[in-house]
Scaffold this motif. Structure first.
Motif, PDB file in Angstrom:
ATOM      1  N   ALA A   1       0.846  -1.187   0.000  1.00  0.00           N
ATOM      2  CA  ALA A   1       0.000   0.000   0.000  1.00  0.00           C
ATOM      3  C   ALA A   1       0.886   1.244   0.000  1.00  0.00           C
ATOM      4  O   ALA A   1       1.951   1.257   0.630  1.00  0.00           O
ATOM      5  CB  ALA A   1      -0.904   0.000   1.223  1.00  0.00           C
ATOM      6  N   PRO A   2       0.490   2.292  -0.675  1.00  0.00           N
ATOM      7  CA  PRO A   2       1.302   3.509  -0.680  1.00  0.00           C
ATOM      8  C   PRO A   2       1.380   4.119   0.724  1.00  0.00           C
ATOM      9  O   PRO A   2       0.383   4.152   1.447  1.00  0.00           O
ATOM     10  CB  PRO A   2       0.573   4.435  -1.643  1.00  0.00           C
ATOM     11  CG  PRO A   2      -0.802   3.897  -1.757  1.00  0.00           C
ATOM     12  CD  PRO A   2      -0.720   2.439  -1.472  1.00  0.00           C
ATOM     13  N   GLN A   3       2.557   4.549   1.089  1.00  0.00           N
ATOM     14  CA  GLN A   3       2.776   5.151   2.400  1.00  0.00           C
ATOM     15  C   GLN A   3       3.209   6.598   2.210  1.00  0.00           C
ATOM     16  O   GLN A   3       4.372   6.945   2.359  1.00  0.00           O
ATOM     17  CB  GLN A   3       3.828   4.368   3.166  1.00  0.00           C
ATOM     18  CG  GLN A   3       3.446   2.932   3.408  1.00  0.00           C
ATOM     19  CD  GLN A   3       4.548   2.149   4.086  1.00  0.00           C
ATOM     20  OE1 GLN A   3       5.593   2.685   4.415  1.00  0.00           O
ATOM     21  NE2 GLN A   3       4.308   0.870   4.289  1.00  0.00           N
ATOM     22  N   VAL A   4       2.269   7.424   1.884  1.00  0.00           N
ATOM     23  CA  VAL A   4       2.555   8.818   1.586  1.00  0.00           C
ATOM     24  C   VAL A   4       2.183   9.666   2.794  1.00  0.00           C
ATOM     25  O   VAL A   4       1.095   9.561   3.334  1.00  0.00           O
ATOM     26  CB  VAL A   4       1.772   9.282   0.345  1.00  0.00           C
ATOM     27  CG1 VAL A   4       2.047  10.747   0.050  1.00  0.00           C
ATOM     28  CG2 VAL A   4       2.119   8.421  -0.844  1.00  0.00           C
ATOM     29  N   THR A   5       3.102  10.502   3.209  1.00  0.00           N
ATOM     30  CA  THR A   5       2.851  11.407   4.312  1.00  0.00           C
ATOM     31  C   THR A   5       2.561  12.782   3.748  1.00  0.00           C
ATOM     32  O   THR A   5       3.257  13.264   2.860  1.00  0.00           O
ATOM     33  CB  THR A   5       4.081  11.483   5.229  1.00  0.00           C
ATOM     34  OG1 THR A   5       4.383  10.170   5.668  1.00  0.00           O
ATOM     35  CG2 THR A   5       3.815  12.370   6.414  1.00  0.00           C
ATOM     36  N   HIS A   6       1.544  13.395   4.277  1.00  0.00           N
ATOM     37  CA  HIS A   6       1.189  14.741   3.827  1.00  0.00           C
ATOM     38  C   HIS A   6       1.749  15.739   4.831  1.00  0.00           C
ATOM     39  O   HIS A   6       1.367  15.750   5.990  1.00  0.00           O
ATOM     40  CB  HIS A   6      -0.330  14.875   3.714  1.00  0.00           C
ATOM     41  CG  HIS A   6      -0.921  13.929   2.719  1.00  0.00           C
ATOM     42  ND1 HIS A   6      -0.814  14.128   1.366  1.00  0.00           N
ATOM     43  CD2 HIS A   6      -1.590  12.772   2.869  1.00  0.00           C
ATOM     44  CE1 HIS A   6      -1.411  13.135   0.720  1.00  0.00           C
ATOM     45  NE2 HIS A   6      -1.885  12.285   1.624  1.00  0.00           N
TER      46      HIS A   6
ATOM     47  N   SER B   1       3.449  17.300  13.111  1.00  0.00           N
ATOM     48  CA  SER B   1       2.309  16.435  13.376  1.00  0.00           C
ATOM     49  C   SER B   1       2.644  15.279  14.306  1.00  0.00           C
ATOM     50  O   SER B   1       1.784  14.456  14.585  1.00  0.00           O
ATOM     51  CB  SER B   1       1.758  15.892  12.054  1.00  0.00           C
ATOM     52  OG  SER B   1       2.759  15.156  11.388  1.00  0.00           O
ATOM     53  N   GLY B   2       3.864  15.222  14.806  1.00  0.00           N
ATOM     54  CA  GLY B   2       4.256  14.141  15.707  1.00  0.00           C
ATOM     55  C   GLY B   2       3.897  14.446  17.146  1.00  0.00           C
ATOM     56  O   GLY B   2       3.263  15.455  17.460  1.00  0.00           O
TER      57      GLY B   2
END
Length: 74
Positions: A22-27, A34-35
């Motif tokens: 599955a694609p693992q794209v972070t926006h 965002s952490g």
């Protein structure tokens, strides 16, 4: 013969399904983090915000990790 073909097709389908990812794209949003928020080590319950005590404990820990401190007296 038909059963063999079915088994081969099912095996091929499972093999191909196992290879997919599955694609693992972070926006990212500019200027935001965002952490989880980080806390300073001396703000833990053990030190209660006492930075000097934490630094003293770190120096003592470093001294105990050297080989010179572990050697028995001659």
């Amino acid at each position: 013969m038909n059963a063999t073909r079915t088994v081969i097709l099912i095996g091929a389908a499972l093999a191909l399904a196992a290879c997919s990812e599955a694609p693992q794209v972070t926006h990212y949003e500019a200027g935001t983090y965002s952490g989880k928020p980080d806390t300073r080590p001396w703000e833990s319950a053990a030190y209660g915000g006492d930075k000097a005590k934490w630094e003293s404990d770190m120096r003592a820990r470093a001294r105990k990790q050297t080989e010179i401190g572990r050697m028995p007296p001659s």
